[in-house]
Design a protein around this motif. Structure first.
Motif, mmCIF file in Angstrom:
data_model
loop_
_atom_site.group_PDB
_atom_site.id
_atom_site.type_symbol
_atom_site.label_atom_id
_atom_site.label_comp_id
_atom_site.label_asym_id
_atom_site.label_seq_id
_atom_site.Cartn_x
_atom_site.Cartn_y
_atom_site.Cartn_z
ATOM 1 N N ARG A 38 0.740 -1.287 -0.037
ATOM 2 C CA ARG A 38 0.052 -0.130 -0.196
ATOM 3 C C ARG A 38 0.846 1.224 0.037
ATOM 4 O O ARG A 38 0.438 2.269 -0.588
ATOM 5 N N ALA A 39 2.016 1.258 0.973
ATOM 6 C CA ALA A 39 2.903 2.257 0.824
ATOM 7 C C ALA A 39 3.340 2.763 -0.508
ATOM 8 O O ALA A 39 3.499 4.070 -1.125
ATOM 9 N N ALA A 40 3.864 1.593 -1.141
ATOM 10 C CA ALA A 40 4.360 1.815 -2.762
ATOM 11 C C ALA A 40 3.406 2.436 -3.721
ATOM 12 O O ALA A 40 3.712 3.202 -4.451
ATOM 13 N N ALA A 41 2.018 2.033 -3.546
ATOM 14 C CA ALA A 41 1.102 2.593 -4.151
ATOM 15 C C ALA A 41 0.715 4.134 -3.961
ATOM 16 O O ALA A 41 -0.001 4.723 -4.914
ATOM 17 N N GLU A 42 1.026 4.561 -2.859
ATOM 18 C CA GLU A 42 0.594 5.902 -2.498
ATOM 19 C C GLU A 42 1.804 7.038 -2.672
ATOM 20 O O GLU A 42 1.503 8.068 -3.024
ATOM 21 N N GLN A 43 3.223 6.661 -2.674
ATOM 22 C CA GLN A 43 4.124 7.523 -2.746
ATOM 23 C C GLN A 43 5.334 6.700 -3.086
ATOM 24 O O GLN A 43 5.514 5.534 -2.864
ATOM 25 N N PRO A 44 6.340 7.449 -3.591
ATOM 26 C CA PRO A 44 7.554 6.655 -3.884
ATOM 27 C C PRO A 44 8.314 6.188 -2.862
ATOM 28 O O PRO A 44 8.154 6.623 -1.763
ATOM 29 N N GLN A 45 9.072 4.985 -2.971
ATOM 30 C CA GLN A 45 9.513 4.358 -1.772
ATOM 31 C C GLN A 45 11.101 4.014 -2.177
ATOM 32 O O GLN A 45 11.496 3.724 -3.412
ATOM 33 N N LEU A 46 11.895 4.492 -1.235
ATOM 34 C CA LEU A 46 13.308 4.181 -1.380
ATOM 35 C C LEU A 46 13.679 2.924 -1.035
ATOM 36 O O LEU A 46 13.188 2.387 -0.117
ATOM 37 N N LEU A 47 14.548 2.077 -1.930
ATOM 38 C CA LEU A 47 14.964 0.839 -1.830
ATOM 39 C C LEU A 47 16.323 0.803 -1.461
ATOM 40 O O LEU A 47 17.201 1.382 -2.046
ATOM 41 N N SER A 48 16.760 0.159 -0.218
ATOM 42 C CA SER A 48 18.136 -0.453 0.043
ATOM 43 C C SER A 48 18.523 -1.429 -1.183
ATOM 44 O O SER A 48 17.696 -2.361 -1.248
ATOM 45 N N GLY A 49 19.829 -1.132 -1.553
ATOM 46 C CA GLY A 49 20.536 -2.186 -2.434
ATOM 47 C C GLY A 49 20.786 -3.413 -1.772
ATOM 48 O O GLY A 49 21.499 -4.232 -2.182
ATOM 49 N N ALA A 50 21.120 -3.278 -0.351
ATOM 50 C CA ALA A 50 21.506 -4.241 0.579
ATOM 51 C C ALA A 50 20.694 -5.461 0.921
ATOM 52 O O ALA A 50 21.201 -6.531 1.477
ATOM 53 N N ARG A 51 19.220 -5.378 0.700
ATOM 54 C CA ARG A 51 18.209 -6.310 1.402
ATOM 55 C C ARG A 51 17.069 -6.563 0.523
ATOM 56 O O ARG A 51 16.630 -5.346 -0.071
ATOM 57 N N GLY A 52 16.566 -7.511 0.689
ATOM 58 C CA GLY A 52 15.094 -7.515 -0.101
ATOM 59 C C GLY A 52 15.124 -7.288 -1.516
ATOM 60 O O GLY A 52 16.094 -7.626 -2.328
ATOM 61 N N LEU A 53 13.963 -6.587 -2.163
ATOM 62 C CA LEU A 53 13.736 -6.447 -3.511
ATOM 63 C C LEU A 53 15.090 -5.715 -4.147
ATOM 64 O O LEU A 53 15.367 -5.775 -5.178
ATOM 65 N N GLY A 54 15.354 -4.614 -3.234
ATOM 66 C CA GLY A 54 16.392 -3.710 -3.928
ATOM 67 C C GLY A 54 17.721 -4.493 -3.977
ATOM 68 O O GLY A 54 18.432 -4.113 -4.901
ATOM 69 N N ARG A 55 17.990 -5.586 -3.155
ATOM 70 C CA ARG A 55 19.271 -6.445 -3.419
ATOM 71 C C ARG A 55 19.122 -7.355 -4.515
ATOM 72 O O ARG A 55 20.064 -7.363 -5.395
ATOM 73 N N LEU A 56 17.845 -7.699 -4.840
ATOM 74 C CA LEU A 56 17.617 -8.413 -6.196
ATOM 75 C C LEU A 56 17.543 -7.750 -7.279
ATOM 76 O O LEU A 56 18.338 -7.911 -8.090
ATOM 77 N N VAL A 57 17.218 -6.531 -7.288
ATOM 78 C CA VAL A 57 17.333 -5.650 -8.375
ATOM 79 C C VAL A 57 19.061 -5.051 -8.704
ATOM 80 O O VAL A 57 19.283 -5.196 -9.752
ATOM 81 N N ARG A 58 19.427 -4.869 -7.449
ATOM 82 C CA ARG A 58 20.808 -4.486 -7.789
ATOM 83 C C ARG A 58 21.592 -5.527 -8.205
ATOM 84 O O ARG A 58 22.369 -5.403 -9.132
ATOM 85 N N GLN A 59 21.452 -7.048 -7.917
ATOM 86 C CA GLN A 59 22.238 -7.837 -8.457
ATOM 87 C C GLN A 59 21.922 -8.205 -9.915
ATOM 88 O O GLN A 59 22.666 -8.591 -10.852
ATOM 89 N N LEU A 60 20.626 -8.098 -10.170
ATOM 90 C CA LEU A 60 20.219 -8.222 -11.734
ATOM 91 C C LEU A 60 20.914 -7.019 -12.468
ATOM 92 O O LEU A 60 21.650 -7.274 -13.742
ATOM 93 N N VAL A 61 21.037 -5.906 -11.984
ATOM 94 C CA VAL A 61 21.788 -4.884 -12.966
ATOM 95 C C VAL A 61 23.332 -5.082 -12.860
ATOM 96 O O VAL A 61 23.876 -4.962 -13.734
#
Length: 66
Positions: A35-58
């Motif tokens: 819900r939070a991401a649907a309401e406003q932009p969210q910063l993601l850490s590249g060290a964990r969770g979704l941010g880590r997966l995206v970082r590794q893909l890049v």
């Protein structure tokens, strides 16, 4: 990294060495999971969770390109 709605005007600032990658996902798919991401932009850490997966893909795509 940022998770944001592409239908909302945003401005980003970066230096000359900036690299980017976009993943476009339907808004309703994001809203179902965060819900939070649907309401406003969210910063993601590249060290964990979704941010880590995206970082590794890049990183992997950049290594393959080289």
């Amino acid at each position: 990294m940022v998770l944001c709605d592409i239908d909302r005007p945003l401005t980003f600032a970066h230096d000359d060495g900036f690299l980017s990658m976009s993943l476009i996902t339907p808004a309703d798919a994001i809203a179902l999971r965060s819900r939070a991401a649907a309401e406003q932009p969210q910063l993601l850490s590249g060290a964990r969770g979704l941010g880590r997966l995206v970082r590794q893909l890049v990183v992997t795509l950049q290594e393959e390109h080289a």
